[in-house]
Motif scaffolding. Structure first.
Motif, PDB file in Angstrom:
ATOM      1  N   ALA A  63       0.844  -1.212   0.000  1.00 32.72           N
ATOM      2  CA  ALA A  63       0.000   0.000   0.000  1.00 32.72           C
ATOM      3  C   ALA A  63       0.876   1.257   0.000  1.00 32.72           C
ATOM      4  N   ARG A  64       1.981   1.232   0.737  1.00 35.17           N
ATOM      5  CA  ARG A  64       2.905   2.380   0.739  1.00 35.17           C
ATOM      6  C   ARG A  64       3.520   2.581  -0.644  1.00 35.17           C
ATOM      7  N   ILE A  65       3.889   1.459  -1.276  1.00 34.15           N
ATOM      8  CA  ILE A  65       4.507   1.513  -2.607  1.00 34.15           C
ATOM      9  C   ILE A  65       3.531   2.137  -3.611  1.00 34.15           C
ATOM     10  N   GLU A  66       2.290   1.647  -3.584  1.00 37.23           N
ATOM     11  CA  GLU A  66       1.293   2.133  -4.547  1.00 37.23           C
ATOM     12  C   GLU A  66       0.893   3.579  -4.256  1.00 37.23           C
ATOM     13  N   ALA A  67       0.820   3.932  -2.975  1.00 36.99           N
ATOM     14  CA  ALA A  67       0.463   5.317  -2.613  1.00 36.99           C
ATOM     15  C   ALA A  67       1.514   6.305  -3.107  1.00 36.99           C
ATOM     16  N   ALA A  68       2.752   5.826  -3.253  1.00 38.96           N
ATOM     17  CA  ALA A  68       3.828   6.684  -3.746  1.00 38.96           C
ATOM     18  C   ALA A  68       3.805   6.817  -5.273  1.00 38.96           C
ATOM     19  N   GLY A  69       2.857   6.159  -5.916  1.00 41.54           N
ATOM     20  CA  GLY A  69       2.748   6.275  -7.372  1.00 41.54           C
ATOM     21  C   GLY A  69       3.564   5.245  -8.129  1.00 41.54           C
ATOM     22  N   LEU A  70       4.091   4.256  -7.396  1.00 41.14           N
ATOM     23  CA  LEU A  70       4.847   3.186  -8.062  1.00 41.14           C
ATOM     24  C   LEU A  70       3.891   2.031  -8.364  1.00 41.14           C
ATOM     25  N   ARG A  71       4.046   1.447  -9.556  1.00 47.01           N
ATOM     26  CA  ARG A  71       3.175   0.348  -9.991  1.00 47.01           C
ATOM     27  C   ARG A  71       3.938  -0.966  -9.826  1.00 47.01           C
ATOM     28  N   ILE A  72       3.287  -1.956  -9.192  1.00 48.70           N
ATOM     29  CA  ILE A  72       3.906  -3.281  -9.024  1.00 48.70           C
ATOM     30  C   ILE A  72       3.631  -4.062 -10.311  1.00 48.70           C
ATOM     31  N   VAL A  73       4.649  -4.174 -11.179  1.00 47.73           N
ATOM     32  CA  VAL A  73       4.437  -4.767 -12.506  1.00 47.73           C
ATOM     33  C   VAL A  73       4.880  -6.239 -12.564  1.00 47.73           C
ATOM     34  N   ALA A  74       5.493  -6.722 -11.481  1.00 44.10           N
ATOM     35  CA  ALA A  74       5.787  -8.160 -11.327  1.00 44.10           C
ATOM     36  C   ALA A  74       5.951  -8.416  -9.846  1.00 44.10           C
ATOM     37  N   GLN A  75       5.526  -9.603  -9.409  1.00 45.12           N
ATOM     38  CA  GLN A  75       5.614  -9.916  -7.976  1.00 45.12           C
ATOM     39  C   GLN A  75       5.556 -11.432  -7.783  1.00 45.12           C
ATOM     40  N   ARG A  76       6.413 -11.945  -6.930  1.00 38.93           N
ATOM     41  CA  ARG A  76       6.408 -13.389  -6.632  1.00 38.93           C
ATOM     42  C   ARG A  76       6.927 -13.623  -5.227  1.00 38.93           C
ATOM     43  N   ARG A  77       6.282 -14.544  -4.512  1.00 37.67           N
ATOM     44  CA  ARG A  77       6.762 -14.918  -3.179  1.00 37.67           C
ATOM     45  C   ARG A  77       7.707 -16.100  -3.349  1.00 37.67           C
ATOM     46  N   GLU A  80       7.516   0.032 -11.224  1.00 32.65           N
ATOM     47  CA  GLU A  80       7.663   0.909 -12.392  1.00 32.65           C
ATOM     48  C   GLU A  80       7.069   2.282 -12.083  1.00 32.65           C
ATOM     49  N   GLY A  81       7.723   3.311 -12.578  1.00 33.11           N
ATOM     50  CA  GLY A  81       7.186   4.658 -12.416  1.00 33.11           C
ATOM     51  C   GLY A  81       8.222   5.698 -12.790  1.00 33.11           C
TER      52      GLY A  81
END
Ligand code: GDP
Length: 140
Positions: free
Chosen positions: A25-39, A78-79
């Motif tokens: 949520a902090r990442i997205e609120a800063a205007g950064l887009r999560i364009v790939a993610q894996r645990r 990305e951003g």
């Protein structure tokens, strides 16, 4: 400013405390887009390769052991000016020195368990992304 991609890791202290969503949520609120993610659960060898630049430092063993001790979430963000922007959102390496409102100030436990990794330059970002993601894993 140009659109950039940076590599991010939500470290074991984040996954252990169920803070993945809160940090995202902090990442997205800063205007950064999560364009790939894996645990993933990093192997020791993967952690050694990832942090090879720190080999020989006093904290290297502790760092590698911690990063391979439990699941992490690897991401591509990305951003505009994403590399510097994410470093700003993360805060200083030592949470005691991190600015108010940063991820490390609000969530990190210590300089070792400091919640997040973010690339420090375009060259390292490209190398780090390539260690964990193939081109078609990233959907911008
Ligand atoms: P970063 O770019 O802000 O992550 O910081 P560095 O590249 O300098 O260090 C990489 C990682 O090594 C940090 O995020 C910490 O997890 C760890 N680290 C750095 N310094 C120390 C230290 O003095 N003690 C311990 N235990 N870990 C450290």
């Amino acid at each position: 400013m140009a659109i950039e991609r940076t590599f991010s890791i939500l470290k074991p202290d984040v996954t252990a405390r169920n803070l993945t969503g809160a940090v995202n949520a902090r990442i997205e609120a800063a205007g950064l887009r999560i364009v790939a993610q894996r645990r993933v659960r990093m192997t020791r060898a993967q952690a050694e390769t990832f942090y090879a630049v720190h080999k020989g430092r006093g904290f290297f063993e502790e760092l590698v052991a911690m990063m391979s001790s439990a699941p992490v979430v690897v991401q591509v963000l990305e951003g505009e000016g994403a590399i510097a922007k994410y470093r700003e959102v993360m805060g200083a390496t030592d949470p005691a020195k991190a600015a108010p409102g940063t991820i490390r100030k609000d969530f990190a436990r210590s300089v070792g368990e400091n919640s997040v990794h973010g690339s420090d330059a375009p060259g390292t970002a490209a190398i780090e992304v390539a260690q964990f993601f193939a081109g078609n894993d990233i959907v911008g």
